[in-house]
Design a protein around this motif. Structure first.
Motif, PDB file in Angstrom:
ATOM      1  N   GLU A  49       0.819  -1.130  -0.086  1.00  0.00           N
ATOM      2  CA  GLU A  49       0.086   0.101  -0.064  1.00  0.00           C
ATOM      3  C   GLU A  49       0.869   1.076   0.191  1.00  0.00           C
ATOM      4  O   GLU A  49       0.523   2.190  -0.629  1.00  0.00           O
ATOM      5  CB  GLU A  49      -0.882   0.217   1.274  1.00  0.00           C
ATOM      6  N   GLN A  50       1.973   1.256   0.865  1.00  0.00           N
ATOM      7  CA  GLN A  50       2.813   2.397   1.004  1.00  0.00           C
ATOM      8  C   GLN A  50       3.401   2.511  -0.625  1.00  0.00           C
ATOM      9  O   GLN A  50       3.740   3.737  -0.835  1.00  0.00           O
ATOM     10  CB  GLN A  50       3.851   2.372   1.970  1.00  0.00           C
ATOM     11  N   ALA A  51       3.871   1.520  -0.824  1.00  0.00           N
ATOM     12  CA  ALA A  51       4.703   1.729  -2.187  1.00  0.00           C
ATOM     13  C   ALA A  51       3.694   2.074  -3.380  1.00  0.00           C
ATOM     14  O   ALA A  51       4.094   3.039  -4.316  1.00  0.00           O
ATOM     15  CB  ALA A  51       4.956   0.377  -2.720  1.00  0.00           C
ATOM     16  N   GLU A  52       2.628   1.798  -3.278  1.00  0.00           N
ATOM     17  CA  GLU A  52       1.480   2.256  -4.379  1.00  0.00           C
ATOM     18  C   GLU A  52       1.232   3.578  -4.289  1.00  0.00           C
ATOM     19  O   GLU A  52       1.485   4.502  -5.355  1.00  0.00           O
ATOM     20  CB  GLU A  52       0.337   1.546  -4.375  1.00  0.00           C
ATOM     21  N   HIS A  53       1.305   4.126  -2.892  1.00  0.00           N
ATOM     22  CA  HIS A  53       0.869   5.583  -2.695  1.00  0.00           C
ATOM     23  C   HIS A  53       1.889   6.374  -2.875  1.00  0.00           C
ATOM     24  O   HIS A  53       1.892   7.490  -3.182  1.00  0.00           O
ATOM     25  CB  HIS A  53       0.025   5.478  -1.251  1.00  0.00           C
ATOM     26  N   TYR A  54       2.922   6.138  -2.261  1.00  0.00           N
ATOM     27  CA  TYR A  54       4.321   7.057  -2.348  1.00  0.00           C
ATOM     28  C   TYR A  54       5.335   6.529  -3.275  1.00  0.00           C
ATOM     29  O   TYR A  54       6.084   7.594  -4.066  1.00  0.00           O
ATOM     30  CB  TYR A  54       4.918   6.825  -0.806  1.00  0.00           C
ATOM     31  N   LEU A  55       5.644   5.343  -3.402  1.00  0.00           N
ATOM     32  CA  LEU A  55       6.711   5.177  -4.170  1.00  0.00           C
ATOM     33  C   LEU A  55       6.602   5.245  -5.708  1.00  0.00           C
ATOM     34  O   LEU A  55       7.548   5.635  -6.567  1.00  0.00           O
ATOM     35  CB  LEU A  55       7.417   3.636  -4.007  1.00  0.00           C
ATOM     36  N   LYS A  56       5.492   4.499  -6.087  1.00  0.00           N
ATOM     37  CA  LYS A  56       5.118   4.661  -7.641  1.00  0.00           C
ATOM     38  C   LYS A  56       5.043   5.967  -8.317  1.00  0.00           C
ATOM     39  O   LYS A  56       5.739   6.040  -9.211  1.00  0.00           O
ATOM     40  CB  LYS A  56       3.910   3.687  -7.947  1.00  0.00           C
ATOM     41  N   PRO A  57       4.360   7.076  -7.680  1.00  0.00           N
ATOM     42  CA  PRO A  57       4.457   8.347  -8.341  1.00  0.00           C
ATOM     43  C   PRO A  57       5.909   8.987  -8.282  1.00  0.00           C
ATOM     44  O   PRO A  57       6.160   9.834  -9.248  1.00  0.00           O
ATOM     45  CB  PRO A  57       3.489   9.316  -7.645  1.00  0.00           C
ATOM     46  N   LEU A  58       6.427   8.639  -7.285  1.00  0.00           N
ATOM     47  CA  LEU A  58       7.887   9.192  -6.832  1.00  0.00           C
ATOM     48  C   LEU A  58       8.750   8.666  -8.126  1.00  0.00           C
ATOM     49  O   LEU A  58       9.751   9.144  -8.758  1.00  0.00           O
ATOM     50  CB  LEU A  58       8.590   8.727  -5.482  1.00  0.00           C
ATOM     51  N   ALA A  59       8.675   7.338  -8.419  1.00  0.00           N
ATOM     52  CA  ALA A  59       9.603   6.685  -9.397  1.00  0.00           C
ATOM     53  C   ALA A  59       9.249   7.266 -10.775  1.00  0.00           C
ATOM     54  O   ALA A  59      10.195   7.235 -11.455  1.00  0.00           O
ATOM     55  CB  ALA A  59       9.407   5.220  -9.270  1.00  0.00           C
ATOM     56  N   ALA A  60       7.885   7.465 -10.897  1.00  0.00           N
ATOM     57  CA  ALA A  60       7.593   7.851 -12.319  1.00  0.00           C
ATOM     58  C   ALA A  60       7.977   9.543 -12.477  1.00  0.00           C
ATOM     59  O   ALA A  60       7.944   9.977 -13.640  1.00  0.00           O
ATOM     60  CB  ALA A  60       6.191   7.680 -12.632  1.00  0.00           C
ATOM     61  N   GLY A  61       8.571  10.152 -11.631  1.00  0.00           N
ATOM     62  CA  GLY A  61       9.131  11.436 -11.475  1.00  0.00           C
ATOM     63  C   GLY A  61       7.947  12.445 -11.429  1.00  0.00           C
ATOM     64  O   GLY A  61       7.900  13.608 -11.671  1.00  0.00           O
ATOM     65  N   GLU A  62       6.595  11.830 -10.818  1.00  0.00           N
ATOM     66  CA  GLU A  62       5.400  12.878 -10.841  1.00  0.00           C
ATOM     67  C   GLU A  62       5.411  13.520  -9.421  1.00  0.00           C
ATOM     68  O   GLU A  62       4.704  14.524  -9.479  1.00  0.00           O
ATOM     69  CB  GLU A  62       4.355  12.047 -11.172  1.00  0.00           C
ATOM     70  N   THR A  63       6.165  12.854  -8.530  1.00  0.00           N
ATOM     71  CA  THR A  63       6.154  13.918  -7.272  1.00  0.00           C
ATOM     72  C   THR A  63       7.441  14.077  -6.776  1.00  0.00           C
ATOM     73  O   THR A  63       8.507  13.414  -7.292  1.00  0.00           O
ATOM     74  CB  THR A  63       5.413  12.939  -6.043  1.00  0.00           C
ATOM     75  N   ARG A  64       7.791  14.697  -5.490  1.00  0.00           N
ATOM     76  CA  ARG A  64       9.008  14.836  -5.064  1.00  0.00           C
ATOM     77  C   ARG A  64       8.639  14.517  -3.479  1.00  0.00           C
ATOM     78  O   ARG A  64       7.796  14.510  -2.815  1.00  0.00           O
ATOM     79  CB  ARG A  64       9.626  16.199  -5.073  1.00  0.00           C
ATOM     80  N   SER A  65       9.962  14.193  -2.715  1.00  0.00           N
ATOM     81  CA  SER A  65       9.778  13.616  -1.315  1.00  0.00           C
ATOM     82  C   SER A  65      10.759  14.390  -0.575  1.00  0.00           C
ATOM     83  O   SER A  65      11.764  15.123  -0.981  1.00  0.00           O
ATOM     84  CB  SER A  65      10.217  12.474  -1.311  1.00  0.00           C
ATOM     85  N   GLY A  66      10.732  14.330   0.823  1.00  0.00           N
ATOM     86  CA  GLY A  66      11.669  14.988   1.767  1.00  0.00           C
ATOM     87  C   GLY A  66      11.922  13.992   2.912  1.00  0.00           C
ATOM     88  O   GLY A  66      11.028  13.293   3.232  1.00  0.00           O
TER      89      GLY A  66
END
Ligand SMILES: Cc1cc2nc3c(=O)[nH]c(=O)nc-3n(C[C@H](O)[C@H](O)[C@H](O)COP(=O)(O)OP(=O)(O)OC[C@H]3O[C@@H](n4cnc5c(N)ncnc54)[C@H](O)[C@@H]3O)c2cc1C
Length: 396
Positions: A111-128
């Protein structure tokens, strides 16, 4: 010992270098114009081009849209991307997102991967990644962590004060380190939480103004006031925060070294070109021995740094903890990159100081490399502990 680079890695490295030269470096002239170094439109455009070229996210597994390269294989690829500070951004292999993706890939639930990792990996989001705190909190010594997460029914309530959370302004989510059990030593009582950045209780106070800035999302000071998160926000398990962070930091230190080697190599090339073209006292600058020695020292340090990176990557990829080697590598590369940039500016004279060349901007940004991911003094302490231990002694 086999130092050869596999053919597919050579091919990717060549294509990354070409992409950075043709598509990315032209944006450097405008880096001071935008608070994030690039507009969101330019970044999205570069990332789309990198995807089309088949060079996006070289470090990520194929199922996440990456190239599936190993830690050893990314060494020359990250150096090629790092020839511009904008290159790793374009390829989605820049800090802090690259280290955060690695952490999530290792430990996130589906669930965490779907919500946070996938969009980050696609370059659609950023993180801190929010670990460091102003005094009296955690800095060089993580055991001084002050941010607390307290159980309240099924939830956790977090209060604390962080700063230097890179990328936080405009990020989609934060990774927070907080003490969940104050009754045990901090390294056993801290836990990592994931939270959307727009959760109630997160106050981004400011982007801390720094030398060499214009990094996407800045380096932010943040306060948590009664930030309420469910138990499912925990990454890994309660109390595992430091163990998980160590898994993130080892490779992340090394990838910083790879990217900065790209900048330092380009600085050497710029300095060498200037030295061969500019004349003084009857010859090209490159004809003077003191200039030759500066070039020789920079080339030697770059070579030694690359070998240290390769060896440490090999140790980590083969399941070793490589604590001492990764500290040695971090100290040596951070300090030699600063020296290479300093010499390049000296060789280029006034032009080196000017913004006509990228050297002065890199010089400002590289200074922080001797502090983040562990200050040089702290890594020397780690190395010395091992050295002294071998002779039966102890370092506090
Ligand atoms: C550009 C930048 C980006 C950053 N991004 C992030 C991020 O995304 N997330 C995050 O959590 N943190 C981030 N940091 C924070 C960084 O990790 C800390 O700055 C670093 O861990 C040092 O902590 P400190 O600044 O509190 O230094 P302090 O702990 O206050 O130490 C100050 C100095 O004391 C010296 N020192 C410390 N310990 C010893 C010792 N044992 N022996 C001798 N000398 C010692 C060192 O010279 C050190 O530089 C970032 C920092 C910078 C500059």
């Amino acid at each position: 010992m086999d130092f050869s680079v596999p053919a597919h890695v050579q091919d990717i490295t060549r294509r990354v270098r070409q992409f950075v030269d043709l598509e990315v470096i032209p944006f450097e002239a405008h880096v001071d114009e935008h608070i994030d170094g690039l507009t969101p439109e330019s970044l999205a455009d570069l990332r789309a081009k990198a995807k089309a070229e088949g060079i996006f996210a070289p470090q990520l597994p194929k199922e996440l849209g990456g190239l599936g390269l190993t830690l050893e294989e990314i060494v020359p690829v990250f150096e090629a991307a790092g020839r511009s500070t904008l290159g790793p951004l374009a390829l989605n292999c820049s800090a802090p997102d690259e280290g955060n993706m690695h952490l999530l890939h290792m430990f996130a639930t589906p669930e965490q991967a779907e919500h946070y990792l996938k969009p980050l990996a696609a370059g659609e989001t950023r993180s801190g990644f929010a670990m460091t705190e102003p005094a009296p909190g955690a800095g060089s010594d993580p055991n001084m962590l002050q941010t607390r997460a307290v159980r309240d029914g099924d939830d956790w309530v977090i209060n604390g004060h962080k700063w230097f959370t890179s990328g936080a302004d405009g990020a989609a989510f934060l990774i927070i380190m907080a003490v969940t059990n104050p009754d045990v030593p901090t390294h056993k009582g801290a836990t990592i939480f994931l939270t959307p950045i727009d959760s109630q209780g997160i106050d981004i106070i400011r982007r801390v103004p720094i030398m060499g800035g214009n990094d996407p999302g800045g380096h932010c000071e943040i306060k948590f006031h009664d930030l309420r998160l469910p138990n499912s926000a925990i990454l890994g398990e309660e109390g595992q925060g430091f163990a998980l962070t160590q898994k993130r930091l080892g490779p992340a230190r090394l990838t910083h070294c790879m990217r900065w080697t790209g900048i330092a190599q380009r600085a050497l090339e710029i300095a060498t070109q200037y030295a061969t073209e500019r004349e003084a006292f009857g010859s090209a600058l490159s004809g003077h021995q003191s200039i030759q020695w500066m070039l020789a020292d920079s080339a030697t340090e770059l070579h030694a740094g690359r070998l240290m990176i390769q060896h440490t990557a090999w140790l980590l990829a083969n399941g070793n903890d490589a604590r001492q080697e990764s500290s040695m590598c971090k100290v040596f590369v951070a300090e030699s990159v600063n020296k290479v940039l300093d010499r390049a500016i000296q060789i280029c004279g006034a032009k080196g100081i000017s913004r006509d060349l990228p050297l002065s901007r890199w010089f400002e940004a590289a200074r922080a490399f001797r502090i983040y991911d562990g200050a040089s003094e702290v890594h020397r302490m780690v190395i010395a502990r091992q050295v002294v231990k071998q002779f039966g002694g102890q370092v506090s």
